[in-house]
Design an enzyme around this catalytic site. Structure first.
Site, mmCIF file in Angstrom:
data_model
loop_
_atom_site.group_PDB
_atom_site.id
_atom_site.type_symbol
_atom_site.label_atom_id
_atom_site.label_comp_id
_atom_site.label_asym_id
_atom_site.label_seq_id
_atom_site.Cartn_x
_atom_site.Cartn_y
_atom_site.Cartn_z
ATOM 1 N N ARG A 1 40.003 29.803 24.915
ATOM 2 C CA ARG A 1 41.041 29.002 25.599
ATOM 3 C C ARG A 1 41.795 29.793 26.675
ATOM 4 O O ARG A 1 42.923 29.482 27.036
ATOM 5 C CB ARG A 1 42.045 28.417 24.612
ATOM 6 N N LYS B 1 41.173 28.924 42.237
ATOM 7 C CA LYS B 1 40.151 27.889 42.021
ATOM 8 C C LYS B 1 38.935 28.563 41.399
ATOM 9 O O LYS B 1 38.356 29.478 41.987
ATOM 10 C CB LYS B 1 39.744 27.240 43.342
ATOM 11 N N GLU C 1 36.061 31.681 57.636
ATOM 12 C CA GLU C 1 37.299 31.276 56.939
ATOM 13 C C GLU C 1 38.523 31.951 57.575
ATOM 14 O O GLU C 1 39.606 31.382 57.589
ATOM 15 C CB GLU C 1 37.231 31.617 55.433
ATOM 16 N N LYS D 1 47.090 32.616 52.995
ATOM 17 C CA LYS D 1 46.645 31.834 51.832
ATOM 18 C C LYS D 1 47.663 31.936 50.689
ATOM 19 O O LYS D 1 47.975 30.945 50.030
ATOM 20 C CB LYS D 1 45.250 32.260 51.367
ATOM 21 N N GLU E 1 46.886 21.865 44.995
ATOM 22 C CA GLU E 1 46.451 21.044 46.127
ATOM 23 C C GLU E 1 46.975 19.612 46.059
ATOM 24 O O GLU E 1 46.247 18.648 46.282
ATOM 25 C CB GLU E 1 44.914 21.056 46.214
ATOM 26 N N ARG F 1 48.266 22.495 50.497
ATOM 27 C CA ARG F 1 47.051 23.322 50.318
ATOM 28 C C ARG F 1 45.823 22.655 50.949
ATOM 29 O O ARG F 1 44.868 23.328 51.333
ATOM 30 C CB ARG F 1 46.814 23.604 48.823
ATOM 31 N N ASN G 1 41.432 22.926 53.922
ATOM 32 C CA ASN G 1 40.121 22.254 53.971
ATOM 33 C C ASN G 1 39.721 21.919 55.406
ATOM 34 O O ASN G 1 38.754 21.183 55.624
ATOM 35 C CB ASN G 1 40.145 20.971 53.134
ATOM 36 N N HIS H 1 36.147 21.394 56.486
ATOM 37 C CA HIS H 1 35.343 21.319 55.266
ATOM 38 C C HIS H 1 34.737 19.933 55.000
ATOM 39 O O HIS H 1 33.731 19.845 54.304
ATOM 40 C CB HIS H 1 36.154 21.800 54.061
ATOM 41 N N HIS I 1 31.074 20.422 54.348
ATOM 42 C CA HIS I 1 30.424 20.100 53.074
ATOM 43 C C HIS I 1 29.274 19.125 53.277
ATOM 44 O O HIS I 1 28.244 19.204 52.598
ATOM 45 C CB HIS I 1 31.440 19.506 52.083
ATOM 46 N N HIS J 1 28.018 28.781 53.590
ATOM 47 C CA HIS J 1 29.240 27.976 53.626
ATOM 48 C C HIS J 1 30.023 28.199 54.934
ATOM 49 O O HIS J 1 30.419 27.241 55.592
ATOM 50 C CB HIS J 1 30.090 28.335 52.403
#
Ligand SMILES: NC(=O)c1ccc[n+]([C@@H]2O[C@H](COP(=O)([O-])OP(=O)(O)OC[C@H]3O[C@@H](n4cnc5c(N)ncnc54)[C@H](O)[C@@H]3O)[C@@H](O)[C@H]2O)c1
Ligand SMILES: [Zn+2]
Length: 373
Positions: A129, A151, A193, A235, A245, A249, A253, A256, A260, A273
């Protein structure tokens, strides 16, 4: 150099530091590492999770790093590549932790690129956990993006990053010296990035990148250190305000939605990426111009910097239908509309909901006219 991620601002009540230096994992006097680990409450055994390439290059250095703190680390070596961010290797890590009798007080070290960081972070979030973990990124992309912000997760056969958790490390240790062994394509991949932060949030930084991208991409140590520090600071600031987010935040993106879609249309093969989001950033800037938010000059500046960095600028030849359908698979869109991160100028973002019909017609328009001239 130290940067603080202060999550008390977004309600989580704690924070952590990002330490950046050029020889963090090199041999140190005994005690120095112990101090770092003690200061963040890490006193148990260490389980280093890494990839084959990184282990071949730096395996003995990282072992030595922990031995200096009186810790004999257990190392778990995984294959290189995006396919490792999977259920199979997640369970392999659990098996190794269970076999090694890892307990609640022990901790994981994610030592590698974004693949290792996301996977090891998710293993840390879920084993017993949740046990403590450290991010020790080794690619530029991981230094400036994936190691900061919490993330974590794995891919599913139906899509990337579909399973995961927000789970923050205890500390992020960035050794810029490790980038020397990274190949030029990987360096440019991470640089995409870096460009993103400048375009969306910091025009001065963007100008610096315009003037210094050659230095960064030729592995100049001080230029690399500066772009990593500035990117992490930007960041950290955004994540401190909005950890999960719910709002600001999402500006990270930028590029993106289209990026994506490009990755998905390539089946995540033969394109990185950072390369896909380079195309996405140009697309988002052109879209901003189309709806009257920014000027042609802004589009040219974004495109020129991306091109100068050796990143792709042409929108690949898929149909407008294919692009729109790929964008609709994104978790964050409704049936008819998509929330786009756009820009009014370099350093000034604007969030806007746009109809898919409009996006479709715009892609059709640019693919037959301007971009691929
Ligand atoms: N969590 C986040 O916020 C976030 C953000 C952006 C990207 N990501 C994820 O990051 C992943 C991509 O990460 P990446 O671009 O670092 O790729 P990667 O982790 O696959 O690393 C690229 C390659 O470089 C090798 N490598 C790593 N360090 C090296 C070094 N110092 N010298 C030589 N080779 C080295 C690796 O073994 C690998 O083969 C994707 O899965 C993406 O989804 C996560
Ligand atoms: Zn990204």
């Amino acid at each position: 150099m130290k940067i603080k991620v202060d999550l008390s601002r977004s309600g989580s009540g704690y924070g952590y530091e990002i330490l950046i230096g050029s020889d963090i994992i090199n041999p140190k006097p005994k005690g120095e590492i112990t101090d770092i680990l003690n200061s963040v409450g890490l006193r148990g055994r260490a389980f280093v999770i890494t990839s084959k390439t990184v282990s071949d290059l730096y395996g003995s250095l990282i072992t030595h790093f922990f031995e200096n703190a009186g810790i004999n680390p257990v190392t778990i070596i995984l294959p290189d590549g995006e396919n490792t961010k999977s259920k199979k290797y997640l369970f392999h890590i659990y098996d190794e932790l269970i076999n090694g009798k890892a307990e609640r007080r022990d901790f994981i070290i994610a030592f590698g690129g974004g693949v290792v960081g996301d996977l090891a972070g998710f293993a840390a979030a879920t084993y017993l956990r949740g046990i403590n973990f450290i991010q020790m990124p080794t690619t530029l992309l991981a230094d400036v993006d994936s190691s900061v912000g919490g993330k974590t997760g794995i891919n599913h056969s139906k899509g990337k990053n579909l399973i995961g958790a927000f789970y923050q490390p205890k500390v992020v240790l960035i050794d810029t010296g490790l980038l020397k062994s990274l190949d030029a394509r990987e360096l440019a991949n991470g640089f995409a990035e870096v460009i993103k932060y400048g375009v969306v949030l910091d025009s001065k930084f963007f100008s610096y990148l315009e003037n210094n991208c050659d230095r960064v991409l030729s592995y100049d140590e001080s230029a690399l250190a500066y772009v990593i520090e500035r990117s992490c600071a930007i960041k950290a600031d955004i994540v401190s305000e909005d950890e999960k987010e719910a709002g600001i935040r999402s500006v990270l993106n930028f590029g993106h939605s289209m990026g994506h879609a490009v990755e998905a249309l390539y089946n995540y093969e033969n394109i990185k990426h950072g390369e896909a989001i380079s195309i996405g950033m140009i697309f988002a800037t052109m879209l901003s111009k189309k709806i009257g938010l920014c000027t042609d000059e802004t589009v040219t500046r974004v495109k020129n910097l991306i091109e100068k960095s050796g990143l792709p600028v042409k929108i690949p030849e898929f149909t407008a239908e294919q692009y729109v359908n790929a964008m609709k698979l994104d978790k964050k869109v409704s049936e008819k509309q998509i929330k786009f991160v756009l820009i009014e100028d370099i350093g000034n973002y604007k969030l806007k909901k746009l109809d898919f019909g409009f996006i479709h017609d715009f892609i059709f328009d640019i693919c037959t006219k301007t971009v691929n001239r």
